[in-house]
Motif scaffolding. Structure first.
Motif, PDB file in Angstrom:
ATOM      1  N   ALA A 151       0.832  -1.208   0.000  1.00  0.00           N
ATOM      2  CA  ALA A 151       0.000   0.000   0.000  1.00  0.00           C
ATOM      3  C   ALA A 151       0.867   1.260   0.000  1.00  0.00           C
ATOM      4  O   ALA A 151       0.583   2.231  -0.712  1.00  0.00           O
ATOM      5  N   GLY A 152       1.919   1.245   0.791  1.00  0.00           N
ATOM      6  CA  GLY A 152       2.811   2.397   0.836  1.00  0.00           C
ATOM      7  C   GLY A 152       3.520   2.621  -0.486  1.00  0.00           C
ATOM      8  O   GLY A 152       3.686   3.762  -0.931  1.00  0.00           O
ATOM      9  N   LEU A 153       3.933   1.546  -1.127  1.00  0.00           N
ATOM     10  CA  LEU A 153       4.594   1.657  -2.429  1.00  0.00           C
ATOM     11  C   LEU A 153       3.647   2.240  -3.476  1.00  0.00           C
ATOM     12  O   LEU A 153       4.035   3.091  -4.276  1.00  0.00           O
ATOM     13  N   VAL A 154       2.397   1.784  -3.470  1.00  0.00           N
ATOM     14  CA  VAL A 154       1.413   2.306  -4.422  1.00  0.00           C
ATOM     15  C   VAL A 154       1.203   3.793  -4.206  1.00  0.00           C
ATOM     16  O   VAL A 154       1.188   4.581  -5.165  1.00  0.00           O
ATOM     17  N   ALA A 155       1.056   4.201  -2.945  1.00  0.00           N
ATOM     18  CA  ALA A 155       0.818   5.611  -2.642  1.00  0.00           C
ATOM     19  C   ALA A 155       2.000   6.481  -3.064  1.00  0.00           C
ATOM     20  O   ALA A 155       1.822   7.543  -3.679  1.00  0.00           O
ATOM     21  N   HIS A 156       3.204   6.038  -2.762  1.00  0.00           N
ATOM     22  CA  HIS A 156       4.388   6.827  -3.116  1.00  0.00           C
ATOM     23  C   HIS A 156       4.633   6.818  -4.624  1.00  0.00           C
ATOM     24  O   HIS A 156       5.062   7.832  -5.187  1.00  0.00           O
ATOM     25  N   ALA A 157       4.370   5.690  -5.271  1.00  0.00           N
ATOM     26  CA  ALA A 157       4.535   5.642  -6.727  1.00  0.00           C
ATOM     27  C   ALA A 157       3.560   6.601  -7.397  1.00  0.00           C
ATOM     28  O   ALA A 157       3.919   7.315  -8.344  1.00  0.00           O
ATOM     29  N   ALA A 158       2.328   6.628  -6.913  1.00  0.00           N
ATOM     30  CA  ALA A 158       1.336   7.554  -7.467  1.00  0.00           C
ATOM     31  C   ALA A 158       1.773   8.998  -7.268  1.00  0.00           C
ATOM     32  O   ALA A 158       1.606   9.846  -8.157  1.00  0.00           O
ATOM     33  N   ALA A 159       2.358   9.289  -6.109  1.00  0.00           N
ATOM     34  CA  ALA A 159       2.789  10.658  -5.813  1.00  0.00           C
ATOM     35  C   ALA A 159       3.915  11.106  -6.738  1.00  0.00           C
ATOM     36  O   ALA A 159       3.884  12.231  -7.265  1.00  0.00           O
ATOM     37  N   VAL A 160       4.904  10.256  -6.956  1.00  0.00           N
ATOM     38  CA  VAL A 160       6.031  10.677  -7.803  1.00  0.00           C
ATOM     39  C   VAL A 160       5.630  10.737  -9.279  1.00  0.00           C
ATOM     40  O   VAL A 160       6.133  11.583 -10.021  1.00  0.00           O
ATOM     41  N   VAL A 161       4.712   9.867  -9.697  1.00  0.00           N
ATOM     42  CA  VAL A 161       4.225   9.940 -11.079  1.00  0.00           C
ATOM     43  C   VAL A 161       3.434  11.234 -11.275  1.00  0.00           C
ATOM     44  O   VAL A 161       3.577  11.910 -12.304  1.00  0.00           O
TER      45      VAL A 161
END
Length: 246
Positions: free
Chosen positions: A219-229
């Motif tokens: 979940a944390g990876l998805v949230a951070h990936a969405a933020a940087v994209v």
């Protein structure tokens, strides 16, 4: 954690002093004009990249490689890409389709490849590997995007990495690697005596991304990936508007 913090901070200061003394290629090669027209030094960027890579590498070798590659690609842009008016991924990819390999394209492919490799080595599941790679490469790019005024890049890294020091294990150690280097360059950066350049911004961002990856679940990876994209998309739009107005 204290060891990683100390290695990163002290090595950044020592490497900066060594580069200033040696000034490979001549002092003029290491000077730039900042947004206000003041002459500033570039020594701090490669020094921070080296220090963060060493400190991160002792914790997670894959993270150290990603930080080193991000710093090297950024340094290539700092020294080989000077004067190139093109901004944004689209402009560099368009140039590549025309047969021209720009310094921006080198950064895009080099940092992305290093981030994906590090993510693949730091996580076990296929989806997590890809997400981790996006986070590391995306964080490197995101920190570079905010590097438009003195202290922005290093200050952003400190603001985001310091809370990671409260964690345990590799995540805290990697956060310390980013914190030590960013804290070491911040005074000269804010004082407009130095700039971290692409070398420092990309390396510090990659270290920050690696710290996130080390401590995050799916979940944390998805949230951070969405933020940087999202940051990359916004940055691309700003670059496109700036190019149209220019």
């Amino acid at each position: 954690m204290i060891v990683s913090l100390g290695i990163s901070g002290l090595l950044t200061r020592a490497a900066t002093a060594a580069l200033r003394t040696l000034a490979p290629g001549g002092r003029g090669r290491w000077e730039r004009e900042n947004y206000a027209g003041r002459a500033v030094e570039l020594y701090a960027g490669p020094a921070a990249a080296l220090a963060a890579a060493v400190a991160a590498g002792r914790v997670r070798p894959a993270a150290g490689v990603a930080v080193a590659v991000a710093g090297a690609c950024g340094a290539y842009d700092d020294f080989a890409g000077t004067g190139d008016p093109r901004r944004g991924f689209r402009a560099h990819l368009t140039a590549l389709r025309g047969g021209e390999l720009t310094s921006g394209a080198v950064k895009l492919f080099g940092i992305s490849a290093a981030g994906l490799l590090a993510g693949a080595l730091m996580k076990e599941r296929a989806v997590d590997k890809v997400l981790a790679g996006v986070v590391i490469a995306g964080a490197a790019h995101a920190v570079n995007l905010v590097d438009v005024r003195p202290g922005r890049a290093a200050g952003t890294v400190l603001a985001l990495a310091v809370p990671g020091l409260l964690r345990e294990g590799p995540a805290a150690e990697l956060a310390a690697a980013a914190t030590g280097a960013a804290g070491a360059v911040l005074p000269d950066d804010l004082g407009e005596r130095a700039m971290v350049g692409d070398a420092g911004a990309h390396a510090l961002g990659a270290a920050l991304g690696a710290a996130v990856v080390a401590g995050a679940g799916r979940a944390g990876l998805v949230a951070h990936a969405a933020a940087v994209v999202a940051a990359a998309v916004c940055g691309e739009r700003v670059s496109a508007l700036a190019g149209a107005r220019g």
